[in-house]
Each structure stands twice: as structure tokens, then as C-alpha cells.
Design a protein around this motif. Structure first.
Motif, PDB file in Angstrom:
ATOM      1  N   GLN A  90      10.538  27.851  55.152  1.00  0.00           N
ATOM      2  CA  GLN A  90      11.340  28.723  55.923  1.00  0.00           C
ATOM      3  C   GLN A  90      12.374  29.519  55.124  1.00  0.00           C
ATOM      4  N   GLY A  91      12.743  29.322  53.928  1.00  0.00           N
ATOM      5  CA  GLY A  91      13.607  30.163  53.038  1.00  0.00           C
ATOM      6  C   GLY A  91      12.783  31.256  52.496  1.00  0.00           C
ATOM      7  N   ILE A  92      11.464  30.918  52.021  1.00  0.00           N
ATOM      8  CA  ILE A  92      10.452  31.631  51.518  1.00  0.00           C
ATOM      9  C   ILE A  92      10.140  32.747  52.488  1.00  0.00           C
ATOM     10  N   GLY A  93      10.003  32.330  53.697  1.00  0.00           N
ATOM     11  CA  GLY A  93       9.556  33.215  54.793  1.00  0.00           C
ATOM     12  C   GLY A  93      10.808  34.288  55.026  1.00  0.00           C
ATOM     13  N   ARG A  94      11.894  33.732  55.100  1.00  0.00           N
ATOM     14  CA  ARG A  94      12.846  34.901  55.272  1.00  0.00           C
ATOM     15  C   ARG A  94      13.031  35.970  54.190  1.00  0.00           C
ATOM     16  N   PHE A  95      12.828  35.235  52.951  1.00  0.00           N
ATOM     17  CA  PHE A  95      12.967  36.219  51.570  1.00  0.00           C
ATOM     18  C   PHE A  95      11.675  37.402  51.814  1.00  0.00           C
ATOM     19  N   PHE A  96      10.424  36.886  52.317  1.00  0.00           N
ATOM     20  CA  PHE A  96       9.603  37.620  52.534  1.00  0.00           C
ATOM     21  C   PHE A  96       9.623  38.735  54.028  1.00  0.00           C
ATOM     22  N   GLU A  97      10.409  38.153  54.757  1.00  0.00           N
ATOM     23  CA  GLU A  97      10.638  38.899  56.002  1.00  0.00           C
ATOM     24  C   GLU A  97      11.452  40.176  55.578  1.00  0.00           C
ATOM     25  N   GLN A  98      12.711  39.830  54.671  1.00  0.00           N
ATOM     26  CA  GLN A  98      13.675  40.826  54.302  1.00  0.00           C
ATOM     27  C   GLN A  98      12.886  41.925  53.600  1.00  0.00           C
ATOM     28  N   LEU A  99      11.987  41.428  52.691  1.00  0.00           N
ATOM     29  CA  LEU A  99      11.257  42.334  51.807  1.00  0.00           C
ATOM     30  C   LEU A  99      10.381  43.097  52.446  1.00  0.00           C
ATOM     31  N   SER A 100       9.499  42.648  53.679  1.00  0.00           N
ATOM     32  CA  SER A 100       8.841  43.118  54.320  1.00  0.00           C
ATOM     33  C   SER A 100       9.487  44.357  54.941  1.00  0.00           C
ATOM     34  N   SER A 101      10.752  44.308  55.636  1.00  0.00           N
ATOM     35  CA  SER A 101      11.569  45.265  56.294  1.00  0.00           C
ATOM     36  C   SER A 101      11.828  46.403  55.238  1.00  0.00           C
ATOM     37  N   GLU A 102      12.309  45.842  53.910  1.00  0.00           N
ATOM     38  CA  GLU A 102      12.504  46.974  52.942  1.00  0.00           C
ATOM     39  C   GLU A 102      11.270  47.699  52.673  1.00  0.00           C
ATOM     40  N   LEU A 103      10.039  47.070  52.775  1.00  0.00           N
ATOM     41  CA  LEU A 103       8.843  47.628  52.382  1.00  0.00           C
ATOM     42  C   LEU A 103       8.475  48.881  53.290  1.00  0.00           C
ATOM     43  N   LEU A 104       8.636  48.328  54.672  1.00  0.00           N
ATOM     44  CA  LEU A 104       8.344  49.273  56.123  1.00  0.00           C
ATOM     45  C   LEU A 104       9.311  50.536  56.051  1.00  0.00           C
ATOM     46  N   TYR A 105      10.599  50.166  55.551  1.00  0.00           N
ATOM     47  CA  TYR A 105      11.452  51.189  55.529  1.00  0.00           C
ATOM     48  C   TYR A 105      11.232  52.504  54.766  1.00  0.00           C
ATOM     49  N   LEU A 106      10.940  51.842  53.491  1.00  0.00           N
ATOM     50  CA  LEU A 106      10.508  52.857  52.206  1.00  0.00           C
ATOM     51  C   LEU A 106       9.265  53.584  52.734  1.00  0.00           C
ATOM     52  N   ALA A 107       8.389  53.210  53.381  1.00  0.00           N
ATOM     53  CA  ALA A 107       7.097  53.581  53.790  1.00  0.00           C
ATOM     54  C   ALA A 107       7.332  54.661  54.967  1.00  0.00           C
ATOM     55  N   ASN A 108       8.347  54.726  55.410  1.00  0.00           N
ATOM     56  CA  ASN A 108       8.847  55.656  56.288  1.00  0.00           C
ATOM     57  C   ASN A 108       9.953  56.545  56.313  1.00  0.00           C
ATOM     58  N   THR A 109      10.422  56.542  55.095  1.00  0.00           N
ATOM     59  CA  THR A 109      11.633  57.371  54.623  1.00  0.00           C
ATOM     60  C   THR A 109      11.501  58.808  54.473  1.00  0.00           C
ATOM     61  N   ARG A 110      12.575  59.637  54.723  1.00  0.00           N
ATOM     62  CA  ARG A 110      12.362  61.013  54.740  1.00  0.00           C
ATOM     63  C   ARG A 110      11.747  61.628  53.397  1.00  0.00           C
ATOM     64  N   GLY A 111      12.246  60.807  52.457  1.00  0.00           N
ATOM     65  CA  GLY A 111      11.891  61.310  50.874  1.00  0.00           C
ATOM     66  C   GLY A 111      10.120  61.140  50.846  1.00  0.00           C
ATOM     67  N   LEU A 112       9.459  60.209  51.565  1.00  0.00           N
ATOM     68  CA  LEU A 112       8.239  60.207  51.685  1.00  0.00           C
ATOM     69  C   LEU A 112       7.352  61.301  52.548  1.00  0.00           C
ATOM     70  N   VAL A 113       8.133  61.664  53.546  1.00  0.00           N
ATOM     71  CA  VAL A 113       7.879  62.593  54.373  1.00  0.00           C
ATOM     72  C   VAL A 113       7.818  64.133  53.672  1.00  0.00           C
ATOM     73  N   ASP A 114       8.991  64.306  52.992  1.00  0.00           N
ATOM     74  CA  ASP A 114       8.889  65.364  52.006  1.00  0.00           C
ATOM     75  C   ASP A 114       7.970  65.648  50.979  1.00  0.00           C
ATOM     76  N   LEU A 115       7.732  64.366  50.513  1.00  0.00           N
ATOM     77  CA  LEU A 115       6.701  64.521  49.467  1.00  0.00           C
ATOM     78  C   LEU A 115       5.293  64.557  50.063  1.00  0.00           C
ATOM     79  N   THR A 116       5.234  64.063  51.101  1.00  0.00           N
ATOM     80  CA  THR A 116       3.659  64.601  51.744  1.00  0.00           C
ATOM     81  C   THR A 116       3.798  66.076  51.900  1.00  0.00           C
ATOM     82  N   ALA A 117       4.711  66.635  52.545  1.00  0.00           N
ATOM     83  CA  ALA A 117       4.901  68.056  52.714  1.00  0.00           C
ATOM     84  C   ALA A 117       4.838  68.820  51.647  1.00  0.00           C
TER      85      ALA A 117
END
Length: 760
Positions: free
Chosen positions: A60-87
Motif C-alpha cells: 500500500q505504501g508503494i502504491g500511494r507513492f506511485f499514485e502521487q507520482l502518477s498524479s504529478e505526471l498527469l498534471y505535467l502532461a496537461n500543463t499550460r506550458g505543454l500547450v504553449d510548446l505544442t502551439a
């Protein structure tokens, strides 16, 4: 070491002593066993609960770590900077593209600074080329320049991440990081967590990947192994595992297939781990607990192997080692057993002292001294036993005196009977040595134990004469079957050897067999000759009767057939005869000719013409015969070969009858080869006769057919008369020759003729 009481009273002291020990050991051992069982059960249950709880908490501890890391990853994949880079990439504005790239590099560097286990953060284009890459170095977070970026389009994790759905998390198997086509040194096991990146229109434009040091997982399983003094395992979703043992160093990283666990665990535990079975499980001396790792709700499963899991295992014997620490219980048990042993020994010595004297006197009587007595002390059961012992000793002494006198009388009778047996044996040996019949004594194993001179004479034709100790099977190979048949009640049989026939009368005994043997070779030869003469006489009588019958039939049937043929021929010349009737008359005439030919065969067999021998060259005779047979033979694919006829002298024969002999034999050979073949004729000189072999490659004949081919009216062809070979043999015998046949089914037939020469 000699303990006195252990050999006394027929084991009575041991039984009394054992009774005391059992009375003390059984309750003590039962109480100890129950205590050990209850302690072991409680310890086992508690261990299983703690083990399962610890594995679950770790997962469960390992799972919570990966769950938090996955949230960070999904956040970075949808940041404004990534949208600007694409544009910026779509507009081609280099200044905006550079600004958006640097902004994302700062964001990725900030995330790498927060998580010490992050090894790399990379943004890959849809073609797999690195666009942004941030590495963690020993000196800190490092943004890789654009000139050092690498293409990663051929990596499996890039392809698998690109195939993931938008908003899903891809977790790669645990493996080593590869840079520029080679494993990075020092080796660094990594786990890659990735998600697709989409553009403004919703299409996938790349992948955002975070490389994690595998230490975040390996440290967890190492801590579990150290805490439980067992072995911890990390199993990925591709059917591989890595293990850490208690107190082991990190060492080299190696992922093994899960099937290798069969070398450690029984098949049931390995199957439980592979198929996500129950946890914890105890089987075949092992305790294993395992739990799945939930990386994130958005994570996808790559294979049918399932999710990542961690497992902890240690031998069940560790529980028993813990129970052994109950020193106080074992000390109490040992003291109780020691006190019981000492008390039992003292009591047995006190009760059994009177029996020691009785034992000594018993040994003396057993050695033959029946005059010994004991002195009873007291009035208990042991004293009564001593009185009865004295009475028994007196009766034994009296019986011993009577037995000795009777033994002396028996010895005198045995000596007299032995002398009589010796005389009978000498007489029997004289009879065996001088009898005309061969007598042998043969053991069950086939070894000769006795044979008289007559029996040795039976083996006079062998290279080595038998002797005592020889195996009878060396001389009579049929002996094993004879012994088997004779075991039930005797047997009379004949043994056919190479140059003799021996008649045997076999009688079974307790040790083997008594065999009476006699050479009956001459008797059998005379009997066979008599049977052959009887057969020839019978054959001559049968042929004479058959000849008379054939002559009568030929005479009675021949005249009507001649009249019928004359009428048929005359009617064919009548006028106004319908064509159908003329055709019928011609057929009738043809049948009459066929019956006439059949009657001529009868006549030739029953009353052959008188021979008029003259000197005949076999080569010329065969030329005439082959002239008539070669055409039909070639149409069936049959060839004739001749050898040896040119050097032979003339033979004495009637040329017409000699041609008839060869013609019949060659026609039979052609009929025996429906699929073609070769007829070989070979001639040679044999004394005063010519020896001619006529060999074909046809279908051959069975033994039964060979025995009957010269009999009248016996034929194997539906259209044959069965008289050809009978006439052939009769002609040859009238000329003083002979004919023999040799054949095997499927291997052809050979007729051998012997014919006397004209000048010898």
C-alpha cells in the motif's frame, strides 16, 4: 558397558524398568507435546497475520507513492506550458518554442528535485525523439542540452506508452537503463512511468516519461527480508522477479523468470504466486505472503500476468526454532525423567535380586549340569518359583540319564543300518555300471551328477565327452523343455540329435531327474525304411488301379465321342442349316476335341508307349521345345537362360518322350510367373548321369503342395488336368532317372532331373 540387571530374569527387569519410565514419560511428554503444539499454533497464526499485514502495508505504501507520482505526471502532461510548446511547434516561432521549452525544463527539474528516486524526466515526440530531458546526477538535477538528446523511437516502452489511452498511466517492467545502445554503467535498474501527450486538436503528439530508480522498490523488499530474516521478492507484470535475502548486499541486478521459483518453492506455492492466489500460504515447509501493488487508478495492465506484487517467504522451521527457546519446559521434563529413571532402577534391583541366583542356576542347567539347586528365601511367589525350579532340575537329571541310555541303543542300530545301506549301495552301483541302458542323474539346474559307462557311450559322437558337473544342455539342447514336461509325473520321449536319436525315460525326484536313455537311431531308420516301402507299394497299387480305370474310361468314352464328332461334322455340310446351328455344331466339335485330348492324357498316363531310347543331345532337344514355348513366354515378359548343355554327352532317351518332359516342365514354369521373370536351365555331370536344374522366379509352392504335385489329378490351376507332372515322373523313372522339387512361397521353384548318359 555392562549393566547387570539388563540381562537378568529373561528381560523382566527391563520390563519393570520400562513400565516406570513409561508411567513418567507418557504424561510428561503428552503435556510437553500439547504445550509445544499450542505454542507453535499460536506463533504460526500470529506470524501469518503479521506477515500478511506487513506485506500489505508495504504494497500500500508503494502504491500511494506511485499514485502521487502518477498524479504529478498527469498534471505535467496537461500543463499550460505543454500547450504553449505544442502551439509554438505548430506556428514555427523559434522564440516562442524556446521559451516554452525552457519553461517545461524548469517544471521538470522542479519535480525531479522533489522526488529523490526520480532518475530521468523526458518528453518524447510522436516519432520517439527526445525533446526535453532532465537527469538526476550525483551533483544535482541536470537539464540535458539539445545536442545530447537521443532518438528513442525503437524502445518498447515508448511504443507501449504511445498505445495507452489518453489519461492512462503506463508502467514498464523493471530493467536496466540503456544509453546510446549500451547498458549504462554502473548498472541502474529503473521503472518507467509514462502517459501520452495530446495536442490542441486531441491527437497524440508524444509521450511524457519518468524514469524511477528501482531502489524505491528494492529497498522495501530488502527491509522486509531483514525484518523477518527471510527472502523478499518483487514480481513485475511480465512474469519476472527479483529477490533480496536477509543481510544481503545489493549486488548485481538480475530479473529471473517466475518459473525459476520452482527450484526454491514447491509447485503449489509457485502456482499461487503466478496465479495471484490466496495470501498468506503455508505449504511443504514454507510460509509465503504476497500482495499486489496498485500504481494508480489510471494504470493499465500490459499482459495477462496481472499486476506488480511483492512477496515475503521464509522456512517454517524458523517457528520451531522459536519454540525451542522454551528452555524451562524442557528442563522440567528432563529432571522428571531423570528422577523416574533412578527410582525405577533402584526398585527393580530390590525386587529382582532373588532372581539373579535363579538365573545363574538356569544357565548352569542350560549348559548340561542338571544337579544344580537353589535355596528359596521367604514365602513369596519368587520363593515358590525356586522350589518348582529345584523339582524341575531333579526331573531333568532323571530324564537325562534315560535319554543317554536310549541314545546309545540308537547309535548301535544306526551303525548296523549304515552297514546294510553300504552293501545295498554297492550292489546298486554294480547294476548301474554294467547295465546296457544309459542311466543319468541330472539336477534341477541341468548339471549331471551321475552317469554310467553306457550313458557315456551315447555321447561317443560328440567332440567332448560329458562328465560329472557338466551341463546336459550342452549335449541335449532340448533338455529344458523335457525337464518342464517331466516335472509333473515323468515323461517318455525321443531326442533327435545331429547323428542319432535317443529314447529317454525321465523320472522326477526331489533333487532332479533320473534318466534312462537308449540309442534308437538304427531302429528308427529301419522303421522309416519300412514305412517308405509301404508307401511306395500303396502308391504302385493305387497307380495300377487308376491306370486300369483310365483305360476303361478312355475306351468307353472315346468311341461315342468319335461318333458324335462325325455326326457334327456331317451336319455342317447339310443344306438349309441355319447359321446359328452351324455355330453350335462347331462349338460341340471343339468340346469333343477337348475331351478327346483329355482322354489321350489318361491314355498316356495309364499305358504310356514303350520307350525307344537312343543317344539324344539335350541342347538339340531344348531348341525344339523352346521354339514352341518362347513366343508365349516373351508375350508375358519371361526370358530363358541356358548354361552347361553344350559340354554334356548325349543321354539315353526316347526323344519324343524327352521333349514331352521338358515341354511340361517349361509350360508349368511359365504359368508360375504371371508377372514375368526368368527360367534358368543349367546342366552338369553327376557321376554317370546328367543333372539338369530348371529354376523359375515365380510364386513358388508350399510344403503341402510339393508333397502332392506328382499325384494324378492334383493341380493348382483351374484349367489343368493334374496329369502332366505324374506323366513326367513316370517317363523319367522308365528311363532310369529321377526328379526332385524344391520351392518356397514367393521365391520360385526348382525341378532337378537326373538322366543317365547313353555311353555310360
Amino acid at each position: 558397558m555392562n549393566i547387570p540387571f539388563l540381562g537378568l530374569a529373561g528381560g523382566l527387569s527391563r520390563r519393570i524398568y520400562a513400565a516406570f519410565l513409561i508411567a513418567a514419560v507418557v504424561p510428561t511428554a503428552l503435556a510437553g507435546a500439547i504445550g509445544v503444539y499450542l505454542s507453535l499454533t499460536a506463533l504460526k497464526n500470529e506470524t501469518l497475520r503479521n506477515l500478511d499485514q506487513e506485506v500489505t502495508v508495504r504494497s500500500q505504501g508503494i502504491g500511494r507513492f506511485f499514485e502521487q507520482l502518477s498524479s504529478e505526471l498527469l498534471y505535467l502532461a496537461n500543463t499550460r506550458g505543454l500547450v504553449d510548446l505544442t502551439a509554438a511547434r505548430q506556428s514555427g516561432d523559434k522564440w516562442l518554442l524556446d521559451a516554452a521549452t525552457k519553461r517545461l525544463e524548469r517544471d521538470y527539474a522542479a519535480l525531479a528535485s522533489l522526488y529523490p528516486h526520480i532518475y530521468q524526466i523526458r518528453l518524447l515526440t510522436a516519432l520517439g525523439d527526445e525533446w526535453i530531458r532532465v537527469d538526476r546526477k550525483p551533483a544535482g538535477v541536470y537539464v540535458v542540452p539539445r545536442s545530447e538528446l537521443q532518438p528513442k523511437g525503437d524502445r518498447y516502452y515508448f511504443k507501449d506508452a504511445m498505445n495507452a489511452g489518453v489519461g492512462q498511466i503506463y508502467v514498464s517492467p523493471l530493467d536496466l537503463n540503456v544509453e546510446f545502445g549500451q547498458v549504462e554503467k554502473p548498472e541502474r535498474p529503473v521503472i518507467r512511468v509514462a502517459t501520452p501527450v495530446v495536442g490542441t486538436t486531441g491527437e497524440k503528439i508524444g509521450v511524457l516519461i519518468i524514469n524511477l530508480h528501482a531502489d524505491i522498490l528494492l529497498e522495501q523488499i530488502q527491509q522486509m527480508a531483514d525484518a523477518r530474516q527471510g527472502t523478499a521478492y518483487l514480481l513485475d507484470n511480465q512474469g519476472h522477479y527479483v529477490s533480496r535475502s536477509a543481510g544481503s548486499s545489493q549486488g548485481a541486478f538480475s530479473m529471473e523468470p517466475i518459473e525459476r521459483l520452482l527450484e526454491i518453492f514447491p509447485a503449489s506455492i509457485t502456482r499461487n504466486l503466478a496465479e495471484h492466489g490466496v495470501s498468506p500460504v503455508l505449504d511443504d515447509g514454507w510460509i509465503v505472503a504476497h500482495a499486489p501493488i496498485d500504481f494508480a487508478p489510471q494504470a493499465i495492465e500490459e499482459t495477462s500476468r496481472g499486476r506488480w506484487r511483492i512477496a515475503l517467504a521464509f522456512p517454517e522451521r524458523e517457528l520451531f526454532l522459536a519454540v525451542v527457546n522454551l528452555y524451562l519446559l524442557y528442563v522440567v521434563l528432563l529432571v522428571a525423567l531423570l528422577i523416574t529413571a533412578i527410582g525405577g532402577y533402584a526398585l527393580s534391583r530390590h525386587l529382582l535380586r532373588p532372581l539373579e541366583a535363579l538365573s545363574r542356576e538356569t544357565d548352569a542347567i542350560a549348559s548340561g549340569d542338571f544337579t544344580r539347586q537353589v535355596v528359596p528365601v521367604g514365602n513369596d511367589e519368587i520363593a515358590a518359583l525356586g522350589t518348582k525350579f529345584n523339582s524341575m532340575a531333579r526331573r531333568l537329571h532323571e530324564s537325562s540319564l534315560a535319554i543317554n541310555a536310549h541314545r546309545e541303543r540308537l547309535e548301535a542300530e544306526v551303525r548296523e543300518r549304515t552297514r546294510e545301506l553300504e552293501r545295498e549301495r554297492a550292489s546298486l552301483e554294480a547294476v548301474i555300471e554294467n547295465t546296457a541302458e544309459g542311466i543319468l542323474a541330472i539336477g534341477r539346474d541341468g548339471v549331471i551328477h551321475l552317469l554310467n559307462p553306457a550313458a557315456r557311450g551315447l555321447f561317443a559322437q560328440t567332440t567332448a565327452l560329458p562328465d560329472i558337473g557338466s551341463s546336459i544342455e550342452t549335449y541335449w539342447p532340448q533338455w529344458r523343455a523335457i525337464a518342464t514336461d517331466a516335472s509333473d509325473g515323468g515323461l517318455r520321449c525321443d531326442v533327435e540329435l545331429k547323428n542319432q536319436i535317443v529314447s529317454l525315460a525321465v523320472t522326477p525326484t526331489t533333487d532332479g531327474f533320473i534318466v534312462v536313455a537308449r540309442d534308437v537311431s538304427l531302429e528308427r531308420a529301419i522303421l522309416d525304411e519300412r514305412r517308405e516301402l509301404d508307401r511306395q507299394m500303396f502308391q504302385m497299387e493305387k497307380l495300377t488301379t487308376l491306370g486300369e480305370l483310365a483305360m476303361g474310361l478312355a475306351h468307353e468314352i472315346g468311341n461315342p465321342l468319335a461318333g458324335m464328332k462325325a455326326v457334327a461334322q456331317a451336319m455342317q455340310y447339310e443344306e438349309d442349316i441355319p447359321p446359328d446351328l452351324i455355330e453350335a455344331l462347331k462349338r460341340m466339335e471343339s468340346e469333343i476335341d477337348r475331351l478327346s485330348g483329355f482322354l489321350r492324357s489318361f491314355h498316356g498316363f495309364a499305358a504310356p508307349q514303350a520307350i525307344q531310347p537312343e543317344a539324344c543331345k539335350l541342347e538339340l532337344i531344348l531348341e525344339d521345345v523352346l521354339f514352341w514355348t518362347r513366343k508365349d513366354a516373351r508375350s508375358q515378359g519371361i526370358d530363358f537362360t541356358l548354361s552347361g548343355f553344350g559340354d554334356l554327352p548325349p543321354v539315353a532317351a526316347d526323344p519324343h518322350q524327352l521333349k514331352q518332359v521338358f515341354l511340361n516342365l517349361l509350360v508349368n514354369a511359365v504359368h508360375a510367373m504371371p508377372s514375368g521373370g526368368t527360367v534358368s536351365l543349367h546342366a552338369a555331370t553327376k557321376g554317370k548321369c546328367a543333372c539338369i536344374d530348371i529354376r523359375d522366379t515365380g510364386v513358388g509352392m508350399s510344403v503341402e503342395t510339393q508333397s502332392r504335385i506328382f499325384e494324378p489329378f492334383f493341380t493348382t490351376r483351374r484349367e489343368g488336368t493334374g496329369l502332366g507332372l505324374a506323366i513326367v515322373r513316370k517317363i523319367i523313372e522308365q528311363h532310369g532317372g529321377s526328379i526332385e522339387v524344391a520351392s518356397q512361397p514367393g521365391h520360385g521353384t526348382c525341378f532337378t532331373l537326373t538322366w543317365p548318359f547313353a555311353w555310360r
